[in-house]
Design a protein around this motif. Structure first.
Motif, PDB file in Angstrom:
ATOM      1  N   ILE A  14       0.850  -1.189   0.000  1.00 64.00           N
ATOM      2  CA  ILE A  14       0.000   0.000   0.000  1.00 64.00           C
ATOM      3  C   ILE A  14       0.888   1.241   0.000  1.00 64.00           C
ATOM      4  O   ILE A  14       2.042   1.198   0.413  1.00 64.00           O
ATOM      5  N   LYS A  15       0.344   2.342  -0.510  1.00 61.69           N
ATOM      6  CA  LYS A  15       1.067   3.629  -0.508  1.00 61.69           C
ATOM      7  C   LYS A  15       0.389   4.551   0.504  1.00 61.69           C
ATOM      8  O   LYS A  15      -0.826   4.723   0.504  1.00 61.69           O
ATOM      9  N   ARG A  16       1.183   5.148   1.353  1.00 60.37           N
ATOM     10  CA  ARG A  16       0.654   6.094   2.336  1.00 60.37           C
ATOM     11  C   ARG A  16       1.795   6.857   2.966  1.00 60.37           C
ATOM     12  O   ARG A  16       2.961   6.476   2.858  1.00 60.37           O
ATOM     13  N   GLN A  17       1.441   7.973   3.605  1.00 57.40           N
ATOM     14  CA  GLN A  17       2.406   8.740   4.364  1.00 57.40           C
ATOM     15  C   GLN A  17       2.621   8.076   5.727  1.00 57.40           C
ATOM     16  O   GLN A  17       1.791   7.309   6.197  1.00 57.40           O
ATOM     17  N   THR A  18       3.728   8.405   6.362  1.00 56.32           N
ATOM     18  CA  THR A  18       3.996   7.838   7.681  1.00 56.32           C
ATOM     19  C   THR A  18       3.270   8.598   8.784  1.00 56.32           C
ATOM     20  O   THR A  18       3.186   8.115   9.910  1.00 56.32           O
ATOM     21  N   SER A  19       2.761   9.789   8.470  1.00 51.90           N
ATOM     22  CA  SER A  19       2.105  10.597   9.503  1.00 51.90           C
ATOM     23  C   SER A  19       0.634  10.217   9.626  1.00 51.90           C
ATOM     24  O   SER A  19      -0.038   9.950   8.638  1.00 51.90           O
ATOM     25  N   MET A  20       0.148  10.221  10.867  1.00 51.82           N
ATOM     26  CA  MET A  20      -1.252   9.912  11.120  1.00 51.82           C
ATOM     27  C   MET A  20      -2.087  11.180  11.018  1.00 51.82           C
ATOM     28  O   MET A  20      -1.704  12.239  11.515  1.00 51.82           O
ATOM     29  N   LEU A  21      -3.239  11.072  10.362  1.00 51.45           N
ATOM     30  CA  LEU A  21      -4.163  12.197  10.275  1.00 51.45           C
ATOM     31  C   LEU A  21      -5.063  12.271  11.504  1.00 51.45           C
ATOM     32  O   LEU A  21      -5.299  13.348  12.050  1.00 51.45           O
ATOM     33  N   LYS A  22      -5.546  11.122  11.932  1.00 50.27           N
ATOM     34  CA  LYS A  22      -6.590  11.122  12.950  1.00 50.27           C
ATOM     35  C   LYS A  22      -6.621   9.765  13.645  1.00 50.27           C
ATOM     36  O   LYS A  22      -6.317   8.737  13.039  1.00 50.27           O
ATOM     37  N   ILE A  23      -6.987   9.793  14.922  1.00 42.47           N
ATOM     38  CA  ILE A  23      -7.259   8.569  15.670  1.00 42.47           C
ATOM     39  C   ILE A  23      -8.624   8.734  16.338  1.00 42.47           C
ATOM     40  O   ILE A  23      -8.863   9.743  17.003  1.00 42.47           O
ATOM     41  N   PHE A  24      -9.504   7.776  16.102  1.00 42.01           N
ATOM     42  CA  PHE A  24     -10.802   7.803  16.766  1.00 42.01           C
ATOM     43  C   PHE A  24     -11.117   6.409  17.301  1.00 42.01           C
ATOM     44  O   PHE A  24     -10.477   5.419  16.917  1.00 42.01           O
ATOM     45  N   SER A  25     -12.092   6.359  18.191  1.00 39.45           N
ATOM     46  CA  SER A  25     -12.429   5.086  18.832  1.00 39.45           C
ATOM     47  C   SER A  25     -13.927   4.848  18.736  1.00 39.45           C
ATOM     48  O   SER A  25     -14.725   5.757  18.969  1.00 39.45           O
ATOM     49  N   LEU A  26     -14.294   3.644  18.368  1.00 39.90           N
ATOM     50  CA  LEU A  26     -15.682   3.186  18.433  1.00 39.90           C
ATOM     51  C   LEU A  26     -15.795   2.369  19.714  1.00 39.90           C
ATOM     52  O   LEU A  26     -15.171   1.309  19.838  1.00 39.90           O
ATOM     53  N   TYR A  27     -16.572   2.860  20.670  1.00 40.14           N
ATOM     54  CA  TYR A  27     -16.597   2.198  21.974  1.00 40.14           C
ATOM     55  C   TYR A  27     -18.020   2.107  22.512  1.00 40.14           C
ATOM     56  O   TYR A  27     -18.952   2.712  21.971  1.00 40.14           O
ATOM     57  N   SER A  28     -18.157   1.309  23.543  1.00 39.39           N
ATOM     58  CA  SER A  28     -19.456   1.085  24.177  1.00 39.39           C
ATOM     59  C   SER A  28     -19.430   1.719  25.564  1.00 39.39           C
ATOM     60  O   SER A  28     -18.845   1.150  26.498  1.00 39.39           O
ATOM     61  N   PRO A  29     -20.032   2.915  25.725  1.00 41.74           N
ATOM     62  CA  PRO A  29     -19.965   3.613  27.020  1.00 41.74           C
ATOM     63  C   PRO A  29     -20.551   2.814  28.171  1.00 41.74           C
ATOM     64  O   PRO A  29     -20.082   2.915  29.303  1.00 41.74           O
ATOM     65  N   ASP A  30     -21.585   2.011  27.906  1.00 41.36           N
ATOM     66  CA  ASP A  30     -22.208   1.249  28.983  1.00 41.36           C
ATOM     67  C   ASP A  30     -21.707  -0.189  29.053  1.00 41.36           C
ATOM     68  O   ASP A  30     -22.182  -0.987  29.870  1.00 41.36           O
ATOM     69  N   GLY A  31     -20.745  -0.542  28.178  1.00 44.15           N
ATOM     70  CA  GLY A  31     -20.183  -1.886  28.209  1.00 44.15           C
ATOM     71  C   GLY A  31     -21.104  -2.965  27.705  1.00 44.15           C
ATOM     72  O   GLY A  31     -20.876  -4.156  27.957  1.00 44.15           O
ATOM     73  N   SER A  32     -22.156  -2.611  26.965  1.00 42.56           N
ATOM     74  CA  SER A  32     -23.115  -3.602  26.491  1.00 42.56           C
ATOM     75  C   SER A  32     -22.596  -4.399  25.288  1.00 42.56           C
ATOM     76  O   SER A  32     -23.173  -5.436  24.955  1.00 42.56           O
ATOM     77  N   TYR A  33     -21.563  -3.929  24.634  1.00 44.98           N
ATOM     78  CA  TYR A  33     -20.996  -4.645  23.487  1.00 44.98           C
ATOM     79  C   TYR A  33     -19.517  -4.897  23.746  1.00 44.98           C
ATOM     80  O   TYR A  33     -18.824  -4.062  24.339  1.00 44.98           O
ATOM     81  N   ASP A  34     -19.045  -6.065  23.284  1.00 46.62           N
ATOM     82  CA  ASP A  34     -17.634  -6.379  23.455  1.00 46.62           C
ATOM     83  C   ASP A  34     -16.846  -5.946  22.229  1.00 46.62           C
ATOM     84  O   ASP A  34     -17.396  -5.471  21.231  1.00 46.62           O
ATOM     85  N   ASN A  35     -15.519  -6.117  22.293  1.00 48.22           N
ATOM     86  CA  ASN A  35     -14.646  -5.666  21.220  1.00 48.22           C
ATOM     87  C   ASN A  35     -14.868  -6.429  19.926  1.00 48.22           C
ATOM     88  O   ASN A  35     -14.676  -5.885  18.835  1.00 48.22           O
ATOM     89  N   ASN A  36     -15.254  -7.700  20.020  1.00 51.92           N
ATOM     90  CA  ASN A  36     -15.512  -8.475  18.806  1.00 51.92           C
ATOM     91  C   ASN A  36     -16.643  -7.848  17.987  1.00 51.92           C
ATOM     92  O   ASN A  36     -16.538  -7.688  16.769  1.00 51.92           O
ATOM     93  N   PHE A  37     -17.722  -7.506  18.669  1.00 54.00           N
ATOM     94  CA  PHE A  37     -18.850  -6.904  17.973  1.00 54.00           C
ATOM     95  C   PHE A  37     -18.461  -5.530  17.414  1.00 54.00           C
ATOM     96  O   PHE A  37     -18.791  -5.187  16.272  1.00 54.00           O
ATOM     97  N   LEU A  38     -17.761  -4.728  18.227  1.00 55.34           N
ATOM     98  CA  LEU A  38     -17.390  -3.380  17.796  1.00 55.34           C
ATOM     99  C   LEU A  38     -16.474  -3.428  16.575  1.00 55.34           C
ATOM    100  O   LEU A  38     -16.654  -2.654  15.618  1.00 55.34           O
ATOM    101  N   ALA A  39     -15.491  -4.336  16.588  1.00 57.62           N
ATOM    102  CA  ALA A  39     -14.579  -4.449  15.448  1.00 57.62           C
ATOM    103  C   ALA A  39     -15.317  -4.895  14.199  1.00 57.62           C
ATOM    104  O   ALA A  39     -15.085  -4.380  13.096  1.00 57.62           O
ATOM    105  N   ASN A  40     -16.234  -5.838  14.362  1.00 59.07           N
ATOM    106  CA  ASN A  40     -17.004  -6.322  13.223  1.00 59.07           C
ATOM    107  C   ASN A  40     -17.907  -5.220  12.669  1.00 59.07           C
ATOM    108  O   ASN A  40     -18.017  -5.026  11.447  1.00 59.07           O
ATOM    109  N   TYR A  41     -18.549  -4.469  13.567  1.00 57.09           N
ATOM    110  CA  TYR A  41     -19.433  -3.378  13.129  1.00 57.09           C
ATOM    111  C   TYR A  41     -18.641  -2.300  12.385  1.00 57.09           C
ATOM    112  O   TYR A  41     -19.071  -1.795  11.344  1.00 57.09           O
ATOM    113  N   LEU A  42     -17.458  -1.993  12.906  1.00 56.01           N
ATOM    114  CA  LEU A  42     -16.649  -0.951  12.277  1.00 56.01           C
ATOM    115  C   LEU A  42     -16.194  -1.373  10.882  1.00 56.01           C
ATOM    116  O   LEU A  42     -16.259  -0.584   9.932  1.00 56.01           O
ATOM    117  N   LYS A  43     -15.756  -2.614  10.754  1.00 57.43           N
ATOM    118  CA  LYS A  43     -15.223  -3.048   9.463  1.00 57.43           C
ATOM    119  C   LYS A  43     -16.322  -3.218   8.420  1.00 57.43           C
ATOM    120  O   LYS A  43     -16.055  -3.118   7.222  1.00 57.43           O
TER     121      LYS A  43
END
Length: 495
Positions: A87-116
């Motif tokens: 892949i071609k890209r710059q080494t600098s990061m533009l942005k970092i964001f997080s998809l998270y569950s404030p109440d803990g009702s979803y685990d990381n597996n679900f969140l990663a799957n939903y994001l992708k």
């Protein structure tokens, strides 16, 4: 960037079997300056190839991919099966964001799957994004073998792998009625790839002597889990998936981040209850803060220049002309930046800050030349401006050309330094060139319209605030000059 994985291999194994062949093949690719490589004990391999400034990134990616293809025969079969990604890209990061569950009702597996599934494809379609790195792995069918049970049946991991390759495949099964004169033809279908853990549990490992069959669930625990367990994402103490966005070469970071923010804001409306998006880092925060400071410095410089010009010229009208020259030169420079395709960035703004103290010089020369004509007895502002510009036009042109001769060659430098200095040098040269044109055209016209002699029609010096301020300042300044001369002579006589 060249990436691949060799699951289960140590860093030393990766170095010898993956890094070495790839580096040997990639080395020497056209316009490459150097490359770096890194491996981990988790089986991941990363090679970064850096190219000269101005290299076509598309061609660079193609050339690297061709070199990687040549080395594929020397790579382990497991790596070739997974694939080597370029892949071609710059080494600098533009942005970092997080998809998270404030109440803990979803685990990381679900969140990663939903994001992708829902966010990653849309973000990757934004022009200027080179890579979206999700700090979490994909869903995967995990088969945790039971060594003690497998030992009782004389099984090894390769036996389980062979069963998976035989019973979990997709293949063409053909059709009925092709050449039998049938009215209808039927394509055969069968369930090939298994999906649910329960389906994997029923896979037959072998038939036992007593007539029973040994199933996969008898020798292993099957569950839907993560492909790798390298990350544990937590945001504010709750399950969260962090994403890092990288840009491509030549893209405008500010515009790309604005598009990402707009997309995430729209996506937030459709998120399931119990899921939210949090921004962790944005390059725009630094850019806006830096540009704000530069703009503040720009305004301060304009105010200081106008103030100092007033102190030394001692006249509002005389101060107004250089002030207008600053504005005209800046506006003209911004117009050139738009035509040349330069953006408002730290380099161009820095050049403008330095230019402010320079672009007033030509206008001040014109004003002082006109004032000198008034001092020798001129009464007509038009004649004073006309004669003044005839005497100093060659000096203005010469000094401007000398100044531009310093920065234009700097703008033609190659390599990384040239990339930084091109916009800076051209901005400086253009601003000074515009100030020279302004000094030869607008400044004399303003002098003829605005400036008046210091004496009235009777030849007596005017008695107003400007005249009194000028007299007091010149007296104080002459005293200061005399003291400086005495001090200089004191040291000259005593070397």
């Amino acid at each position: 960037m060249v990436m691949t994985t060799y699951t289960g291999a140590s860093a030393e194994t990766l170095q010898n079997s993956v890094i070495a062949p790839l580096e040997e093949s990639i080395n020497g690719v056209e316009n490459m300056t150097y490359m770096t490589s890194s491996v981990t004990n988790t089986g991941s391999v990363t090679i970064n190839a850096y190219f000269k400034q101005g290299t076509d990134t598309d061609m660079a990616a193609v050339n690297v991919q061709n070199r990687v293809s040549k080395a594929s025969g020397s790579l382990p079969a497991e790596v070739t099966k997974v694939g080597v990604q370029t892949i071609k890209r710059q080494t600098s990061m533009l942005k970092i964001f997080s998809l998270y569950s404030p109440d803990g009702s979803y685990d990381n597996n679900f969140l990663a799957n939903y994001l992708k599934i829902n966010l990653q494809p849309e973000i990757m379609r934004i022009t200027g994004i080179g890579e979206l790195r999700v700090m979490e792995s994909d869903y995967s069918m995990r088969i945790w073998m039971k060594p003690d049970v497998m030992a009782q049946y004389g099984l090894v991991p390769d036996d389980i792998t062979a069963v998976l390759n035989e019973q979990n495949i997709e293949s063409a099964t053909g059709a009925f009625g092709k050449n039998a004169g049938q009215t209808f033809q039927y394509t055969m279908k069968y369930r090939g790839r298994l999906i649910l853990p329960e389906e994997f549990e029923e896979m037959v490992i072998r038939a036992l002597p007593d007539g029973e069959v040994l199933l996969l669930k008898d020798v292993a625990t099957i569950e839907l889990g993560q492909q790798v367990y390298d990350y544990e994402g937590i945001t504010n103490g709750k399950p969260g998936i962090s994403c890092m966005v990288f840009q491509t070469a030549g893209s405008n970071a500010t515009e790309v981040i604005k598009e990402i923010d707009a997309l995430l804001e729209d996506a937030r409306k459709d998120l399931p209850e119990g899921i939210d998006i949090m921004e962790l880092m944005s390059t725009n925060d630094f850019l806006y803060a830096s540009i704000h400071e530069v703009i503040k410095t720009l305004i301060e410089a304009i105010i200081l220049v106008i103030l100092i010009v007033y102190i030394f010229l001692q006249d509002i009208r005389s101060t107004l002309i250089p002030s207008i020259s600053v504005i005209v030169s800046l506006v003209g420079t911004f117009a050139f930046l738009a035509i040349a395709g330069f953006s408002i960035n730290l380099l161009t703004l820095f050049a403008l800050v330095l230019t402010i103290g320079t672009v007033v010089d030509d206008a001040i020369i014109v004003v002082e030349a006109v004032q000198a004509r008034f001092d020798v007895g001129y009464r007509s502002s038009y004649m004073a401006a006309n004669d003044a510009i005839k005497g100093i036009s060659s000096a203005i042109v010469t000094s401007t050309l000398v100044f531009m001769a310093v920065f234009i060659p700097v703008s033609l430098m190659g390599g990384t330094s040239g990339t930084f200095y091109t916009q800076f040098g051209i901005t400086m040269a253009v601003a000074v060139g515009i100030s020279a044109i302004n000094a030869l055209t607008l400044a004399p016209a303003l002098c003829a319209l605005l400036l008046k002699p210091y004496v009235d029609e009777d030849g007596k010096e005017k008695d107003n605030f400007a005249a009194r301020f000028r007299k007091a300042f010149n007296t104080s300044f002459n005293i200061l000059v005399q003291r400086y001369q005495h001090g200089a002579f004191f040291f000259i006589k005593r070397p």
